[in-house]
Design a protein around this motif. Structure first.
Motif: not given
Length: 203
Positions: A167-168, A175-176, A179-182
């Protein structure tokens, strides 16, 4: 070239003292790889001046040995008519050329197997786009990845890195990328981005 039975038997007769450590492009010794030049009956009937160089190396974990391998070592060989050159330099030249051939193979799998368009000019644009993508695929691992990730094929890069769900978002004028941690390769992506930001600005 193909390792025939005659070549295989000649390799088995090479004394331990005749094996020379293989070299890396920077001049260092390549761990777990040795080379030697074959002579004798295995070259009978070949053109004069032809040299046959054989390499033995420890296979990577999980690799299947072939019946032409020996003593748990993977054997490969090539022929050349280059005279007056040390076998370590010849093997390094051949090894680097093999990397170029590997890039060509990856290019065919990535987008050069078939030209998708009917018009010549359109296909020319398509080739330019593919070549830009291949340049990025060649330089990105060298500049940002480490370890085995540097050797990932384009398909593996696409599945593990480029197709990652993220997700941006923008907050506080910054701007960040979240990312999915899993995701198993999140650390690889974040480390690569850190190395990318740390590269000197050519401007």
């Amino acid at each position: 070239m193909t390792i025939t039975d005659a070549i295989h038997q000649a390799v088995l007769k090479v004394p331990a003292s005749a094996w020379t450590p293989a070299a890396e492009p920077d001049g260092d010794i390549r761990e777990g790889a040795w080379i030697a030049e074959l002579a004798g009956d295995c070259l009978t009937g070949w053109p004069k001046g032809l040299r046959l160089i054989v390499r033995k190396e420890r296979p990577h974990p999980g690799a299947q040995l072939r019946f032409t391998d020996a003593d748990g070592m993977r054997l490969t060989c090539f022929a050349t008519n280059t005279a007056g050159e040390a076998i370590a330099a010849l093997e390094l030249r051949h090894w680097q050329r093999a990397r170029a051939e590997d890039r060509i193979r990856a290019a065919r799998a990535t987008g050069l197997r078939n030209l998708p368009l009917h018009d010549t000019a359109q296909n020319q644009i398509w080739l330019e786009i593919v070549q830009i993508a291949l340049d990025l695929l060649a330089w990105m691992p060298l500049l940002t990845l480490t370890g085995r990730a540097r050797l990932w094929e384009p398909r593996r890069l696409r599945l593990r890195l480029f197709s990652t769900a993220a997700q941006l978002f923008t907050t506080g004028r910054r701007r960040y990328l979240r990312l999915a941690e899993h995701w198993p390769w999140t650390d690889v992506i974040t480390d690569a981005l850190d190395r990318l930001h740390a590269l000197p600005n050519p401007g």
